[in-house]
Design a protein around this motif. Structure first.
Motif, short mmCIF file in Angstrom:
data_model
loop_
_atom_site.label_atom_id
_atom_site.label_comp_id
_atom_site.label_asym_id
_atom_site.label_seq_id
_atom_site.Cartn_x
_atom_site.Cartn_y
_atom_site.Cartn_z
N ARG A 205 -3.26 0.82 10.10
CA ARG A 205 -3.60 0.73 8.68
C ARG A 205 -3.00 1.89 7.89
O ARG A 205 -2.58 1.73 6.73
CB ARG A 205 -5.12 0.68 8.50
CG ARG A 205 -5.73 -0.64 8.95
CD ARG A 205 -7.22 -0.69 8.71
NE ARG A 205 -7.75 -2.04 8.95
CZ ARG A 205 -9.03 -2.39 8.82
NH1 ARG A 205 -9.92 -1.48 8.44
NH2 ARG A 205 -9.40 -3.63 9.04
N ALA A 206 -2.96 3.07 8.49
CA ALA A 206 -2.36 4.23 7.83
C ALA A 206 -0.87 4.00 7.58
O ALA A 206 -0.35 4.31 6.50
CB ALA A 206 -2.57 5.49 8.68
N VAL A 207 -0.19 3.42 8.58
CA VAL A 207 1.24 3.11 8.42
C VAL A 207 1.43 2.06 7.33
O VAL A 207 2.33 2.18 6.48
CB VAL A 207 1.84 2.61 9.76
CG1 VAL A 207 3.26 2.10 9.56
CG2 VAL A 207 1.84 3.73 10.79
N GLY A 208 0.59 1.02 7.34
CA GLY A 208 0.67 -0.03 6.32
C GLY A 208 0.48 0.51 4.92
O GLY A 208 1.22 0.16 3.99
N MET A 209 -0.50 1.40 4.74
CA MET A 209 -0.77 1.99 3.42
C MET A 209 0.36 2.92 2.99
O MET A 209 0.70 2.99 1.80
CB MET A 209 -2.09 2.75 3.44
CG MET A 209 -3.33 1.88 3.60
SD MET A 209 -3.40 0.47 2.46
CE MET A 209 -3.29 1.30 0.88
N SER A 210 0.96 3.63 3.95
CA SER A 210 2.09 4.51 3.63
C SER A 210 3.26 3.69 3.11
O SER A 210 3.88 4.04 2.10
CB SER A 210 2.51 5.30 4.88
OG SER A 210 3.68 6.04 4.63
N LEU A 211 3.57 2.58 3.78
CA LEU A 211 4.68 1.71 3.35
C LEU A 211 4.37 1.07 2.00
O LEU A 211 5.25 0.95 1.14
CB LEU A 211 4.93 0.62 4.39
CG LEU A 211 5.54 1.10 5.71
CD1 LEU A 211 5.45 0.01 6.77
CD2 LEU A 211 6.99 1.52 5.50
N PHE A 212 3.12 0.66 1.81
CA PHE A 212 2.71 0.03 0.54
C PHE A 212 2.89 1.01 -0.63
O PHE A 212 3.42 0.64 -1.68
CB PHE A 212 1.26 -0.41 0.64
CG PHE A 212 0.71 -1.03 -0.63
CD1 PHE A 212 1.25 -2.20 -1.13
CD2 PHE A 212 -0.34 -0.43 -1.30
CE1 PHE A 212 0.75 -2.77 -2.30
CE2 PHE A 212 -0.86 -1.00 -2.46
CZ PHE A 212 -0.31 -2.17 -2.96
N GLN A 213 2.45 2.24 -0.41
CA GLN A 213 2.59 3.24 -1.47
C GLN A 213 4.05 3.56 -1.75
O GLN A 213 4.49 3.58 -2.90
CB GLN A 213 1.85 4.53 -1.10
CG GLN A 213 1.89 5.57 -2.21
CD GLN A 213 2.02 7.00 -1.70
OE1 GLN A 213 2.54 7.23 -0.61
NE2 GLN A 213 1.57 7.95 -2.48
N MET A 214 4.83 3.75 -0.67
CA MET A 214 6.20 4.24 -0.84
C MET A 214 7.13 3.22 -1.48
O MET A 214 8.09 3.60 -2.14
CB MET A 214 6.77 4.71 0.50
CG MET A 214 6.15 6.01 1.02
SD MET A 214 6.00 7.32 -0.23
CE MET A 214 7.72 7.64 -0.62
N ILE A 215 6.87 1.93 -1.30
CA ILE A 215 7.75 0.94 -1.91
C ILE A 215 7.66 1.02 -3.44
O ILE A 215 8.64 0.80 -4.15
CB ILE A 215 7.44 -0.50 -1.40
CG1 ILE A 215 8.64 -1.40 -1.67
CG2 ILE A 215 6.19 -1.05 -2.03
CD1 ILE A 215 8.55 -2.73 -0.95
N PHE A 216 6.48 1.37 -3.96
CA PHE A 216 6.32 1.55 -5.40
C PHE A 216 6.78 2.93 -5.86
O PHE A 216 7.44 3.07 -6.90
CB PHE A 216 4.85 1.33 -5.80
CG PHE A 216 4.40 -0.09 -5.69
CD1 PHE A 216 4.63 -1.00 -6.72
CD2 PHE A 216 3.75 -0.53 -4.55
CE1 PHE A 216 4.23 -2.32 -6.61
CE2 PHE A 216 3.33 -1.87 -4.44
CZ PHE A 216 3.58 -2.76 -5.47
N ILE A 217 6.44 3.95 -5.07
CA ILE A 217 6.81 5.32 -5.44
C ILE A 217 8.32 5.50 -5.44
O ILE A 217 8.89 6.11 -6.35
CB ILE A 217 6.17 6.34 -4.45
CG1 ILE A 217 4.65 6.30 -4.55
CG2 ILE A 217 6.68 7.76 -4.73
CD1 ILE A 217 4.08 6.65 -5.89
N THR A 218 9.00 4.96 -4.42
CA THR A 218 10.46 5.13 -4.35
C THR A 218 11.16 4.38 -5.49
O THR A 218 12.16 4.86 -6.02
CB THR A 218 11.01 4.65 -2.99
OG1 THR A 218 10.53 3.32 -2.72
CG2 THR A 218 10.58 5.58 -1.88
N ALA A 219 10.64 3.19 -5.86
CA ALA A 219 11.21 2.46 -7.00
C ALA A 219 11.02 3.26 -8.29
O ALA A 219 11.95 3.39 -9.09
CB ALA A 219 10.55 1.08 -7.12
#
Length: 349
Positions: A205-219
């Motif tokens: 779940r930690a990995v999933g949340m990291s990817l979820f956050q980063m796809i928006f943050i990096t954009a």
């Protein structure tokens, strides 16, 4: 074969960039870390301006995170309420980081700042990892005291993945957004361990949340770096994305077969090596006169400088599409390789 990077205004061997992307992606997939810690100091070493290195590193992560995010979404490892807090606080930390990079770049100190950050941050991380490998388990008293401190934090909220203070994801989001903006690194080094230890989320779940956050943050950061610092080179981003996407698929397959302690040892050694490289560049290599970004005249560069908003949005869209396509191709190749290896094993038996 040399390829000209229009925004960076440098020519670099394309095979070196592809190989770099493959290596970075492989270690990223195998160790579960953001590839920026290896990628960015190396790009600076190759003569890419630091401001372009950071901005482009963030841009290529937009596409590189799509596949992982969709996989974790299907596995229901995404908490939308927790993600919203991480994203909003990440926007704040990221925006501060982008404006800080602009101030430092205009003052001529950004190269020193970013290399110092890499050198000291990675040295601390590497030493911490080595200590963690050799030390014994912490006494339960120390753990309970830390847990008591976390439990006493105010502003509790019931998220889908747990009941804890909103201050925890706010803090994680601010730090990860800032680091992504000034260092061009993903959230794996901050978000994943922080969610595991502070919010007690399981690793998946930690990995999933990291990817979820980063796809928006990096954009968001791609847009900001493109409009504020003009530091996003779409050609460099696509080349690195192609290499890293293929490398990550095979790296993750290798990572599943390696002992966790060996993985930690490789990660600690890698981080420490990059830290030493950053120290060397900082103290023993003179800054090249060409490392400051400037406007040059070619179609892509003119588009980036004269229409930064449209250019930045275009880079985000291209990264998302390219990242999805490249990831699909890489996974198909991986599947074919696995089938081929399985058939060979059966023949031997």
């Amino acid at each position: 074969m040399e390829i000209y990077l229009p925004v960076a205004d440098v020519s670099v061997n394309v095979f070196v960039l592809i190989t770099l992307g493959l290596v970075v992606g492989f270690f990223s997939g195998m160790l579960g870390i953001g590839g920026g810690i290896i990628l960015n100091p190396t790009l600076i070493k190759l003569g890419i301006p630091p401001i372009v290195t950071v901005g482009t590193s963030v841009a290529q992560m937009v596409g590189a995170t799509v596949s992982g995010f969709l996989a974790h979404l299907r596995l229901k490892n995404i908490d939308l309420k927790l993600g919203a807090v991480l994203i909003i606080s990440g926007f704040v930390g990221g925006a501060f980081g982008v404006f800080l990079t602009k101030i430092l770049e205009e003052a001529g100190h950004f190269r020193t700042f970013v290399l110092s950050f890499y050198a000291f941050y990675l040295a601390f991380t590497g030493i911490t990892m080595f200590i963690d490998l050799i030390k014994k388990e912490k006494p339960e008293k120390e753990k309970s005291r830390f847990k008591q401190f976390i439990d006493l934090l105010p502003f509790k909220y019931r998220f889908d993945f747990g009941h804890f203070s909103v201050l925890i994801p706010v803090f994680i989001g601010l730090i990860s957004g800032f680091l992504a903006a000034v260092m061009g690194v993903g959230g794996g080094f901050v978000v994943i361990p922080a969610l595991m230890y502070l919010a007690e989320l399981p690793v998946n779940r930690a990995v999933g949340m990291s990817l979820f956050q980063m796809i928006f943050i990096t954009a968001f950061l791609t847009y900001f770096h493109g409009t504020v610092n003009h530091g996003v080179d779409v050609i460099l981003a696509l080349i690195l994305m192609a290499g890293s996407s293929f490398g990550a698929v095979f790296g993750s397959a290798v990572g599943q077969r390696i002992n966790k302690n060996i993985t930690k040892l490789i990660m600690a050694s890698l981080v420490s090596t990059v830290s030493v490289l950053s120290f060397y560049q900082l103290f023993f290599e003179k800054e090249k006169t060409k490392e400051g970004i400037k406007q040059v005249h070619n179609f892509i560069s003119d588009f980036a400088f004269n229409h930064p908003q449209i250019y930045s949005i275009s880079v985000i869209i291209v990264s998302l599409i390219a990242g999805t396509i490249i990831s699909m191709i890489a996974h198909r190749i991986k599947l074919r390789v696995e089938i081929f290896m399985e058939k060979r094993r059966e023949k031997k038996i």
